[in-house]
Design an enzyme around this catalytic site. Structure first.
Site, PDB file in Angstrom:
ATOM      1  N   GLY A  48       0.771  -1.240   0.000  1.00  0.00           N
ATOM      2  CA  GLY A  48       0.000   0.000   0.000  1.00  0.00           C
ATOM      3  C   GLY A  48       0.802   1.290   0.000  1.00  0.00           C
ATOM      4  O   GLY A  48       0.367   2.307  -0.530  1.00  0.00           O
ATOM      5  N   GLU A 102       4.017   3.965   6.342  1.00  0.00           N
ATOM      6  CA  GLU A 102       2.788   3.180   6.196  1.00  0.00           C
ATOM      7  C   GLU A 102       1.743   4.006   5.455  1.00  0.00           C
ATOM      8  O   GLU A 102       1.673   5.224   5.636  1.00  0.00           O
ATOM      9  CB  GLU A 102       2.315   2.761   7.599  1.00  0.00           C
ATOM     10  CG  GLU A 102       1.073   1.923   7.667  1.00  0.00           C
ATOM     11  CD  GLU A 102       1.120   0.608   6.910  1.00  0.00           C
ATOM     12  OE1 GLU A 102       1.394   0.633   5.705  1.00  0.00           O
ATOM     13  OE2 GLU A 102       0.831  -0.433   7.534  1.00  0.00           O
ATOM     14  N   ASP A 103       0.948   3.349   4.639  1.00  0.00           N
ATOM     15  CA  ASP A 103      -0.116   4.063   3.918  1.00  0.00           C
ATOM     16  C   ASP A 103      -1.214   4.480   4.883  1.00  0.00           C
ATOM     17  O   ASP A 103      -1.678   5.619   4.865  1.00  0.00           O
ATOM     18  CB  ASP A 103      -0.681   3.225   2.761  1.00  0.00           C
ATOM     19  CG  ASP A 103      -1.093   1.816   3.174  1.00  0.00           C
ATOM     20  OD1 ASP A 103      -0.883   1.428   4.345  1.00  0.00           O
ATOM     21  OD2 ASP A 103      -1.630   1.094   2.320  1.00  0.00           O
ATOM     22  N   ASP A 106      -5.134   1.479  10.495  1.00  0.00           N
ATOM     23  CA  ASP A 106      -6.574   1.204  10.638  1.00  0.00           C
ATOM     24  C   ASP A 106      -6.772   0.590  12.034  1.00  0.00           C
ATOM     25  O   ASP A 106      -6.842   1.339  13.011  1.00  0.00           O
ATOM     26  CB  ASP A 106      -6.954   0.275   9.476  1.00  0.00           C
ATOM     27  CG  ASP A 106      -8.402  -0.133   9.454  1.00  0.00           C
ATOM     28  OD1 ASP A 106      -9.257   0.702   9.734  1.00  0.00           O
ATOM     29  OD2 ASP A 106      -8.689  -1.299   9.133  1.00  0.00           O
ATOM     30  N   LYS A 134      -7.040   6.120  10.891  1.00  0.00           N
ATOM     31  CA  LYS A 134      -8.462   6.030  11.251  1.00  0.00           C
ATOM     32  C   LYS A 134      -8.555   5.875  12.769  1.00  0.00           C
ATOM     33  O   LYS A 134      -8.531   4.746  13.270  1.00  0.00           O
ATOM     34  CB  LYS A 134      -9.103   4.794  10.604  1.00  0.00           C
ATOM     35  CG  LYS A 134      -9.221   4.805   9.095  1.00  0.00           C
ATOM     36  CD  LYS A 134      -9.937   3.524   8.634  1.00  0.00           C
ATOM     37  CE  LYS A 134      -9.923   3.331   7.146  1.00  0.00           C
ATOM     38  NZ  LYS A 134     -10.364   1.977   6.732  1.00  0.00           N
ATOM     39  N   ILE A 156     -11.499   2.911   2.078  1.00  0.00           N
ATOM     40  CA  ILE A 156     -11.056   3.809   1.005  1.00  0.00           C
ATOM     41  C   ILE A 156     -10.137   3.081   0.021  1.00  0.00           C
ATOM     42  O   ILE A 156      -9.563   2.035   0.356  1.00  0.00           O
ATOM     43  CB  ILE A 156     -10.316   5.040   1.574  1.00  0.00           C
ATOM     44  CG1 ILE A 156      -9.103   4.604   2.416  1.00  0.00           C
ATOM     45  CG2 ILE A 156     -11.245   5.915   2.412  1.00  0.00           C
ATOM     46  CD1 ILE A 156      -8.154   5.724   2.724  1.00  0.00           C
ATOM     47  N   ASP A 162      -5.837  -0.361  -1.987  1.00  0.00           N
ATOM     48  CA  ASP A 162      -6.585  -1.177  -2.942  1.00  0.00           C
ATOM     49  C   ASP A 162      -7.868  -1.770  -2.375  1.00  0.00           C
ATOM     50  O   ASP A 162      -8.044  -1.895  -1.167  1.00  0.00           O
ATOM     51  CB  ASP A 162      -5.728  -2.355  -3.395  1.00  0.00           C
ATOM     52  CG  ASP A 162      -5.558  -3.401  -2.286  1.00  0.00           C
ATOM     53  OD1 ASP A 162      -5.125  -3.020  -1.171  1.00  0.00           O
ATOM     54  OD2 ASP A 162      -5.907  -4.570  -2.515  1.00  0.00           O
ATOM     55  N   ARG A 168      -5.079   0.940  -6.774  1.00  0.00           N
ATOM     56  CA  ARG A 168      -3.813   1.480  -6.248  1.00  0.00           C
ATOM     57  C   ARG A 168      -3.252   2.595  -7.121  1.00  0.00           C
ATOM     58  O   ARG A 168      -2.514   3.448  -6.653  1.00  0.00           O
ATOM     59  CB  ARG A 168      -2.757   0.365  -6.157  1.00  0.00           C
ATOM     60  CG  ARG A 168      -3.081  -0.733  -5.174  1.00  0.00           C
ATOM     61  CD  ARG A 168      -1.816  -1.566  -4.913  1.00  0.00           C
ATOM     62  NE  ARG A 168      -2.095  -2.835  -4.269  1.00  0.00           N
ATOM     63  CZ  ARG A 168      -2.223  -3.011  -2.954  1.00  0.00           C
ATOM     64  NH1 ARG A 168      -2.130  -1.972  -2.153  1.00  0.00           N
ATOM     65  NH2 ARG A 168      -2.448  -4.204  -2.443  1.00  0.00           N
TER      66      ARG A 168
HETATM   67  P1  IMP Z   1      -4.346  -2.414  10.216  1.00  0.00           P
HETATM   68  O1  IMP Z   1      -3.438  -3.576  10.528  1.00  0.00           O
HETATM   69  O2  IMP Z   1      -5.778  -2.744  10.493  1.00  0.00           O
HETATM   70  O3  IMP Z   1      -3.916  -1.117  10.845  1.00  0.00           O
HETATM   71  O4  IMP Z   1      -4.351  -2.225   8.649  1.00  0.00           O
HETATM   72  C1  IMP Z   1      -3.224  -1.891   7.984  1.00  0.00           C
HETATM   73  C2  IMP Z   1      -3.249  -2.233   6.522  1.00  0.00           C
HETATM   74  O5  IMP Z   1      -4.536  -2.598   6.004  1.00  0.00           O
HETATM   75  C3  IMP Z   1      -2.844  -1.002   5.777  1.00  0.00           C
HETATM   76  O6  IMP Z   1      -1.456  -0.963   5.629  1.00  0.00           O
HETATM   77  C4  IMP Z   1      -3.571  -1.131   4.465  1.00  0.00           C
HETATM   78  O7  IMP Z   1      -2.744  -1.805   3.553  1.00  0.00           O
HETATM   79  C5  IMP Z   1      -4.796  -1.939   4.792  1.00  0.00           C
HETATM   80  N1  IMP Z   1      -5.971  -1.053   4.953  1.00  0.00           N
HETATM   81  C6  IMP Z   1      -6.471  -0.527   6.090  1.00  0.00           C
HETATM   82  N2  IMP Z   1      -7.546   0.237   5.867  1.00  0.00           N
HETATM   83  C7  IMP Z   1      -7.743   0.222   4.534  1.00  0.00           C
HETATM   84  C8  IMP Z   1      -8.698   0.856   3.657  1.00  0.00           C
HETATM   85  O8  IMP Z   1      -9.629   1.598   4.051  1.00  0.00           O
HETATM   86  N3  IMP Z   1      -8.549   0.586   2.331  1.00  0.00           N
HETATM   87  C9  IMP Z   1      -7.571  -0.218   1.825  1.00  0.00           C
HETATM   88  N4  IMP Z   1      -6.649  -0.818   2.604  1.00  0.00           N
HETATM   89  C10 IMP Z   1      -6.736  -0.604   3.938  1.00  0.00           C
HETATM   90 MG    MG Z   2      -0.360  -1.248   4.020  1.00  0.00          MG
END
Ligand code: IMP
Ligand code: MG
Length: 178
Positions: A48, A102-103, A106, A134, A156, A162, A168
């Site tokens: 991402g 990091e993109d 979440d 978020k 998103i 993606d 992407r």
């Molecule tokens: P986390 O482990 O839940 O914090 O998620 C991290 C990863 O999930 C990010 O690096 C993204 O690649 C993916 N991700 C989280 N939210 C979204 C979103 O809204 N759209 C697309 N990819 C997401």
């Molecule tokens: Mg990511």
């Protein structure tokens, strides 16, 4: 508002490229100020973060290295809660300042796991720079050193992010229509 279709979902424009650009500029100026004498190892978290990392790195004004790790935790629109490391880090991080690029943060599971894992290798410091955050979705108590934009808890796509592999390449960010 501009709408697009990716696979079975419709998305509406939510963050234009100009807002992304400004957020990355602000972040780069802070990193330039804070880390210019640290010789940091910048780490792009694939997939991402490829676009964010590329744009941020072009604004970094001190000599630094970039490396790549590949992690995966998402399937479709849900975080699986399990983080798979598909490509690891080859560099020795002992005694170094590491900046994770990091993109989006979440649930926070991905970045929390990676920070913990890196810390076992005795780096001098681990900093986290995320383009998007978020806050309502985050379940982990993590320190985010640089945050581009805080966004609502909606799915998103675009600018590296993606939906099942698609979206992407989009220069703007779009939110799913529920
Ligand atoms: P986390 O482990 O839940 O914090 O998620 C991290 C990863 O999930 C990010 O690096 C993204 O690649 C993916 N991700 C989280 N939210 C979204 C979103 O809204 N759209 C697309 N990819 C997401
Ligand atoms: Mg990511």
């Amino acid at each position: 508002m501009k709408r697009i279709q990716l696979l079975d979902k419709e998305f509406v424009l939510s963050i234009p490229a100009s807002d992304i650009k400004r957020a990355i500029w602000d972040m780069a100026m802070k990193i330039n100020r804070d880390l210019h004498d640290k010789n940091p190892l910048m780490v792009c978290i694939l997939n991402g973060s490829f676009m964010f990392s590329a744009d941020l790195m072009k604004l970094i004004e001190f000599p630094c290295e970039i490396s790549f790790v590949k992690l995966s935790s998402y399937h479709g629109m849900e975080s699986t809660g399990e983080v798979k490391q598909l490509i690891g880090l080859n560099e020795n991080v002992e005694g170094r300042t590491v900046v994770l690029l990091e993109d989006i943060v979440d649930t926070g599971v991905t970045i929390d796991n990676l920070v913990r894992q890196l810390k076992t290798q005795n780096p001098a410091d681990v900093k986290v720079a995320t383009l998007l955050f978020k806050p309502e979705a985050c379940t982990r108590d993590i320190k985010l050193d640089y945050v581009g934009l805080e966004i609502p808890n909606d799915f998103i796509v675009g600018y590296g992010l993606d939906y099942d592999g698609y979206g992407r390449n989009l220069p703007d960010i779009y939110t799913v229509v529920k």
